[in-house]
Write an enzyme that holds these catalytic residues in place. Structure first.
Site, PDB file in Angstrom:
ATOM      1  N   LYS A  67       0.687  -1.575   0.485  1.00 38.66           N
ATOM      2  CA  LYS A  67       0.071   0.204   0.185  1.00 38.66           C
ATOM      3  C   LYS A  67       0.953   1.325   0.229  1.00 38.66           C
ATOM      4  CE  LYS A  67      -3.955   1.526   2.465  1.00 38.66           C
ATOM      5  NZ  LYS A  67      -4.988   1.654   3.783  1.00 38.66           N
ATOM      6  N   SER A 142      -9.308   1.126   3.507  1.00 41.66           N
ATOM      7  CA  SER A 142      -8.552   2.229   2.237  1.00 41.66           C
ATOM      8  C   SER A 142      -8.152   1.296   1.150  1.00 41.66           C
ATOM      9  CB  SER A 142      -8.307   3.472   2.740  1.00 41.66           C
ATOM     10  OG  SER A 142      -7.325   3.430   4.265  1.00 41.66           O
ATOM     11  N   SER A 166      -9.425  -1.005   7.005  1.00 35.87           N
ATOM     12  CA  SER A 166      -8.817  -0.440   6.149  1.00 35.87           C
ATOM     13  C   SER A 166      -8.518  -1.876   4.951  1.00 35.87           C
ATOM     14  CB  SER A 166      -8.234  -0.211   6.248  1.00 35.87           C
ATOM     15  OG  SER A 166      -8.527   1.342   5.937  1.00 35.87           O
TER      16      SER A 166
END
Length: 461
Positions: A67, A142, A166
């Protein structure tokens, strides 16, 4: 990956690690419409396995997506926001370094909801992330880019971050496995922060075996499983977590409840409404109270050359900019001052005590519920709200409803995909006692095996 940057041309080779990277890059190109990557490091990913192949270690190499708020040396760390597009860390985050030591080759940095404050990964700067099961749907957030990269088969595993769901949310919506570890179990250095209390890195994979291996790579811990012949005691929430579910989620959940009512599992009804109430008084107040100071320290410590105000002012997502901007200003409506933050910390302690009592009194191995009460929705619809059971509900609190309480308490949770027919993916969340991550993973393995075998069960509670 469609709007992401590709660093270098990449190359295929004869060694096993080089072949693995070449196959991953080919797959990334085939599913570029998912927009999973912000930076795809073809040159770096191609060069690293060549060195290992020459030393004979290539067979142990595997591809990892990270990420874009977790530092990878030499690659931009945008955190999905324009003002950080030029920030290139010099060193790997410790969690990345641990996975590299275990054979990971970082393929690139994945797309995400801006500054990790959102649940759809609809990023205005780098584009929305499509769902691996259906590109017309959002990936969740996310950590949506990581989930899409793993679920679509680009990489063997992925690394996300989790503040209030997330990791679990996009894992569930894309049909893969995800782990939010106990608070403090994974190193958080080299991660763009939201809340020092709630943030943690977390892995995702297409199999539970690999997810368990990833956890061991990061922590060095193995073992700790309940005896295979012991009956599992599974907490069945009475309130909130299993209510107001979208029809496909309810169908998958009820089928799982029936299937898990076997001689080796017993359902124990547990009261959970108070957990949600504690979280409502603690969760977002911790984020709003901790963000500015944590972000200031992060920017200064890594010499990013930007202030918190500059980063927030340049944010492309108006909701993110408004919320974090107001949180960082002492005169702003969302500002959580010292008194509010102290209150949130106290509520978190009460939440932790309530969970500890629930586990102790009921003797449950895990508390189960759907990870998300809805399935993934159309990619370009209004993300502020979504329809649920005949009415419009706010997107953000709806998607984090089942994941946020345990995240705020710092407990481990594992998301397991449920068997579904004719609907987008649905996830099952297992929450365990703090520090019981390895036991929880073993419990998840037994439950996953029961679900995959489809063993018929006894009566529901």
């Amino acid at each position: 990956m469609g709007s992401g940057r590709m660093v270098g041309p990449g190359a295929a080779g004869r060694g096993p690690a080089q072949e693995a990277v070449a196959a991953a890059l080919e797959r990334a190109a085939a599913v570029a419409h998912l927009n999973a990557f912000i930076t795809l490091d073809a040159e770096g990913a191609g060069a690293e396995p060549a060195r290992h192949d020459r030393r004979g270690g290539g067979a142990r190499r595997w591809c990892l997506a990270v990420k874009d708020n977790v530092h990878v040396a030499g690659l931009p760390n945008t955190a999905g926001t324009p003002a950080l597009a030029g920030f290139v860390p010099a060193a790997d985050a410790p969690v990345v370094a641990a996975l590299r030591a275990a054979g990971a080759i970082v393929l690139g940095k994945t797309n995400m909801h801006e500054l990790a404050l959102g649940v759809t990964s609809g990023n205005p700067t780098f584009g929305a992330v499509g769902n691996a099961a259906d590109p017309a749907l959002f990936a969740g957030g996310s950590s949506g880019g990581t989930a899409a990269a793993v679920a679509s088969g680009i990489v063997d595993a992925g690394l996300g971050t989790d503040t209030g769901g997330s990791v679990g949310i996009p894992a569930a919506l894309n049909g893969i496995y995800g782990l939010r570890p106990s608070a403090g179990r994974y190193p958080s250095a080299g991660v763009t922060p939201l809340s020092v209390t709630r943030d943690t890195p977390g892995p995702m994979a297409r199999t539970l075996d690999r997810l368990t291996a990833l956890d061991a790579f990061v922590t060095g811990r193995t073992g700790a499983a309940p005896p295979p012949d012991r009956t599992l005691r599974l907490g069945l929430p009475r309130h909130v977590f299993t209510e107001d579910l979208e029809a496909p989620v309810r169908a998958a959940w009820e089928a799982a409840v029936d299937r898990l009512g076997t001689a080796r599992t017993v359902w124990v009804p547990v009261d959970t409404g108070h957990l949600v109430e504690y979280d409502a008084r603690a969760g977002m107040h911790l984020v709003l109270g901790e963000f500015a100071a944590a972000f200031d320290r992060y920017l200064a410590g890594h010499r990013v050359g930007r202030s918190t105000a500059e980063v927030v002012d340049a944010a492309a997502d108006p909701t993110v900019a408004e919320l974090l901007g107001a949180a960082a200003l002492p005169t702003g409506p969302a500002y959580a001052g010292p008194a509010a933050l102290r209150g949130a910390v106290a509520e978190r302690r009460a939440l932790q005590a309530a969970y500890a009592e629930l586990f102790a009194v009921n003797g449950v191995d895990a508390i189960l519920a759907p990870t998300v009460p809805v399935c993934a929705r159309p990619l370009h619809r209004n993300e502020e709200s979504l329809p649920l059971n005949g009415r419009d509900v706010p997107t953000f609190p709806t998607l984090i409803r089942n994941t946020s309480p345990s995240a705020t308490a710092g407990l481990p949770s594992v998301t397991v995909p449920l068997p579904v027919e004719g609907s987008p993916p649905v996830g099952l969340q297992l929450v365990g006692p703090r520090g019981g991550d390895r036991v929880l993973l073993a419990v998840a393995a037994r439950i996953d095996a029961l679900l995959r075998r489809g063993e018929a069960g006894g009566a529901r509670p």
